[in-house]
Structure formats: C-alpha cells, structure tokens
Design a protein around this motif. Sequence first.
Motif, PDB file in Angstrom:
ATOM      1  N   TRP A 167     -20.590 -47.082 -32.107  1.00  0.00           N
ATOM      2  CA  TRP A 167     -19.390 -46.498 -32.694  1.00  0.00           C
ATOM      3  C   TRP A 167     -19.743 -45.427 -33.727  1.00  0.00           C
ATOM      4  CZ3 TRP A 167     -14.652 -47.266 -30.864  1.00  0.00           C
ATOM      5  CH2 TRP A 167     -14.354 -48.463 -30.179  1.00  0.00           C
ATOM      6  N   CYS A 168     -19.071 -44.278 -33.657  1.00  0.00           N
ATOM      7  CA  CYS A 168     -19.154 -43.245 -34.688  1.00  0.00           C
ATOM      8  C   CYS A 168     -17.871 -43.293 -35.505  1.00  0.00           C
ATOM      9  CB  CYS A 168     -19.326 -41.858 -34.069  1.00  0.00           C
ATOM     10  SG  CYS A 168     -19.101 -40.495 -35.247  1.00  0.00           S
ATOM     11  N   THR A 169     -18.005 -43.464 -36.812  1.00  0.00           N
ATOM     12  CA  THR A 169     -16.823 -43.594 -37.653  1.00  0.00           C
ATOM     13  C   THR A 169     -15.997 -42.308 -37.704  1.00  0.00           C
ATOM     14  OG1 THR A 169     -18.294 -43.161 -39.536  1.00  0.00           O
ATOM     15  CG2 THR A 169     -17.725 -45.444 -39.102  1.00  0.00           C
ATOM     16  N   SER A 170     -16.650 -41.161 -37.598  1.00  0.00           N
ATOM     17  CA  SER A 170     -15.928 -39.894 -37.659  1.00  0.00           C
ATOM     18  C   SER A 170     -15.159 -39.609 -36.372  1.00  0.00           C
ATOM     19  CB  SER A 170     -16.911 -38.759 -37.944  1.00  0.00           C
ATOM     20  OG  SER A 170     -16.242 -37.518 -38.000  1.00  0.00           O
ATOM     21  N   CYS A 171     -15.689 -40.053 -35.246  1.00  0.00           N
ATOM     22  CA  CYS A 171     -15.081 -39.768 -33.945  1.00  0.00           C
ATOM     23  C   CYS A 171     -13.847 -40.620 -33.656  1.00  0.00           C
ATOM     24  CB  CYS A 171     -16.094 -40.022 -32.820  1.00  0.00           C
ATOM     25  SG  CYS A 171     -17.282 -38.697 -32.570  1.00  0.00           S
ATOM     26  N   HIS A 172     -13.671 -41.717 -34.377  1.00  0.00           N
ATOM     27  CA  HIS A 172     -12.630 -42.677 -34.020  1.00  0.00           C
ATOM     28  C   HIS A 172     -11.698 -42.953 -35.200  1.00  0.00           C
ATOM     29  CE1 HIS A 172     -15.823 -43.395 -31.021  1.00  0.00           C
ATOM     30  NE2 HIS A 172     -14.805 -43.617 -30.208  1.00  0.00           N
TER      31      HIS A 172
ATOM     32  N   THR B 174      -8.721 -43.826 -35.239  1.00  0.00           N
ATOM     33  CA  THR B 174      -7.853 -44.991 -35.036  1.00  0.00           C
ATOM     34  C   THR B 174      -8.465 -46.247 -35.647  1.00  0.00           C
ATOM     35  OG1 THR B 174      -7.033 -44.058 -32.970  1.00  0.00           O
ATOM     36  CG2 THR B 174      -6.666 -46.406 -33.316  1.00  0.00           C
ATOM     37  N   HIS B 175      -9.779 -46.328 -35.670  1.00  0.00           N
ATOM     38  CA  HIS B 175     -10.447 -47.555 -36.102  1.00  0.00           C
ATOM     39  C   HIS B 175     -11.154 -47.466 -37.448  1.00  0.00           C
ATOM     40  CE1 HIS B 175      -9.565 -49.403 -32.344  1.00  0.00           C
ATOM     41  NE2 HIS B 175     -10.424 -48.719 -31.626  1.00  0.00           N
ATOM     42  N   PHE B 176     -11.570 -46.241 -37.872  1.00  0.00           N
ATOM     43  CA  PHE B 176     -12.473 -46.167 -39.014  1.00  0.00           C
ATOM     44  C   PHE B 176     -12.054 -45.116 -40.030  1.00  0.00           C
ATOM     45  CE2 PHE B 176     -15.175 -47.327 -35.316  1.00  0.00           C
ATOM     46  CZ  PHE B 176     -15.546 -48.605 -35.716  1.00  0.00           C
ATOM     47  N   HIS B 177     -12.253 -45.433 -41.310  1.00  0.00           N
ATOM     48  CA  HIS B 177     -12.217 -44.421 -42.361  1.00  0.00           C
ATOM     49  C   HIS B 177     -13.463 -43.542 -42.221  1.00  0.00           C
ATOM     50  CE1 HIS B 177      -8.959 -46.478 -44.441  1.00  0.00           C
ATOM     51  NE2 HIS B 177      -9.662 -47.604 -44.450  1.00  0.00           N
ATOM     52  N   SER B 178     -13.334 -42.256 -42.570  1.00  0.00           N
ATOM     53  CA  SER B 178     -14.478 -41.352 -42.541  1.00  0.00           C
ATOM     54  C   SER B 178     -14.348 -40.352 -43.680  1.00  0.00           C
ATOM     55  CB  SER B 178     -14.561 -40.607 -41.207  1.00  0.00           C
ATOM     56  OG  SER B 178     -15.529 -39.572 -41.270  1.00  0.00           O
ATOM     57  N   HIS B 179     -15.266 -40.403 -44.604  1.00  0.00           N
ATOM     58  CA  HIS B 179     -15.244 -39.503 -45.758  1.00  0.00           C
ATOM     59  C   HIS B 179     -15.425 -38.062 -45.317  1.00  0.00           C
ATOM     60  CE1 HIS B 179     -16.773 -37.539 -49.440  1.00  0.00           C
ATOM     61  NE2 HIS B 179     -16.063 -38.446 -50.078  1.00  0.00           N
ATOM     62  N   ARG B 180     -16.327 -37.823 -44.386  1.00  0.00           N
ATOM     63  CA  ARG B 180     -16.597 -36.451 -43.934  1.00  0.00           C
ATOM     64  C   ARG B 180     -15.427 -35.909 -43.118  1.00  0.00           C
ATOM     65  NH1 ARG B 180     -21.962 -33.248 -42.298  1.00  0.00           N
ATOM     66  NH2 ARG B 180     -22.412 -33.988 -44.380  1.00  0.00           N
ATOM     67  N   ARG B 181     -14.947 -36.680 -42.180  1.00  0.00           N
ATOM     68  CA  ARG B 181     -13.844 -36.214 -41.325  1.00  0.00           C
ATOM     69  C   ARG B 181     -12.588 -35.923 -42.147  1.00  0.00           C
ATOM     70  NH1 ARG B 181     -12.446 -40.923 -38.442  1.00  0.00           N
ATOM     71  NH2 ARG B 181     -11.038 -41.292 -40.198  1.00  0.00           N
TER      72      ARG B 181
END
Length: 278
Positions: A243-248, A250-257
């Motif tokens: 899993w990539c947090t930035s790509c998803h 719906t499922h993950f927080h992402s500081h960079r995204r």
Amino acid sequence: MEPFQLSQHSSVPRFSLLPWEQEFPRLRAGISARDSESIQDPNHCNYAMHIGNDPTKVLDNRKMLMESLGIPLPFWTCGEQVHGTQIQEVTTEERGRGLYGASSAIPATDGLITMADDVLLTSFYADCVPLLFYSPDTGWMGVAHAGWRGTVGGIGPNMVKAFHDRGADRQKLRIAIAPSIGSCCYEVDEHVTIPMLQALPDADGAVLQATGDGKFRLDLKEANRQILLHSGVLEEHIMVSKWCTSCHPTHFHSHRRDQGHTGRMVAYIGRRKDESIG
C-alpha cells in the motif's frame, strides 16, 4: 499476499496485520485507516494530538479504535516522535503515557518496545514508514517510526539490537513494514539521497531511481528492508506492505499528497493477557 488486510467487520476503519494475528491469537497488530468523511474533516480518523486538532475528538477516535480492538482505553501508550532513533522500554508503569495529551507522551522517542501484556504501543503516521516487531521466542513487541531521517539514522537496526539485548534471536525476529508512501509518489533530492547512500552504500535501483535534474524516487520501505537485512534479520521474516499512503486517499492520510492538511494514522501492537477478551 498483502499482509495488511482491511478489517471488514470493524466499526472503525483499520488494516490488521493478518498473518501475525492468526498465528498469535492474543496479539493485536496493524494500522488505522480513514474513510470518506475524514477527507472533508481532518479531525475524523485522526489519532495524533500534536498536529493542532481538537484533543477531545482525537480521544474519542482513540476510544473507538480501542473498542474495536477489544482493548481498554487506558492501555494506549505513545511517545513524542521527533524523527530520531531513541528507543524506550515500556512497562506497566509507563502504560497510558500520551493517552490524554502529547505533553505526557514518552519524550523524544520514536521506538517503543515491551514484553508486558495489556499494553498497546502506538505511533503516528501520514507517509513515514511504520515498523512493527515481534519476537516469538521471548514475547517482546515493538513499534518504530521511520521517516527518512530515522531510516538513515538506524532506527530499524537499533530496534533489532534492543530486542537482541533482551534475549531475542535475530533470526527468529518478525518484522512488518506497514503502509507508507511509495516510490511512485516520493521524489527527493541530494538533501535526502546523500545521507541515504551513506547509510546504505549498496542501495540498488529498487531503493533509488533517478528521474533527472538531480532528483530521485525513493522507496523508503525497501530502504528499511535492506537496512534491516544488514542487521541479521532473515529475509523471510520481513513482510512489506504494497500500500502507498499517497496513492490511496480513500484509506490513508498523506502529508505530502494533502500538503500538510491531514490527520495521522496510528500503527499499533499489543498483546492481551486473556485470549478470551476482545
């Protein structure tokens, strides 16, 4: 097989570390997720109190997650993450540190270990790499926060040493590298690549891929895996999430995204004293 599986029957979105929980039924290990509501409301499914969100809401989120795990809220324990390599042993006396506020968290600590039952070790993420550790031969457990600074500083090998110093066999130690940002979304320059190559001189193309103009795509999960292999852990005992947090979103927080406007997931590990509970 992807080791982190979305818990379909949980009232709170989370990914369980299924292979460990199946093999060791008293163990609870995984990482929280987020849902569509948290895309609009950063307070929703946020588990960290250090980012300025409503502490009452964060505590409610923690309580709901603990209920879904079948673990009492006072067992929640966390450190003050500073992108360092400090490791702290947690006993039942430290249980509950950081539950009600960042000021009571174990200070300046990015790695937590315990062998005590009924203690849930927790750590917060929005792209950095969560490292989960379990020693079947001794019962020691741990979680570590590995951003690029912690990675090159040796937080992973430091954790392995901490386990070994307490009697754990390096070749029996299990490690799981949880969802984090992937190389697909993580471009860095020499500010990161130089210390990375100093820490991992034999880094291959799976770790760093040149994109031009002095930039590289960095696979931080793979970097941690390779560094951990150098510390004597067996390759077959390291599981890596795809899993990539930035790509998803719906499922993950992402500081960079999300350019910093986001909450934090929590990675956790603990063991219930009574298997019948939860």
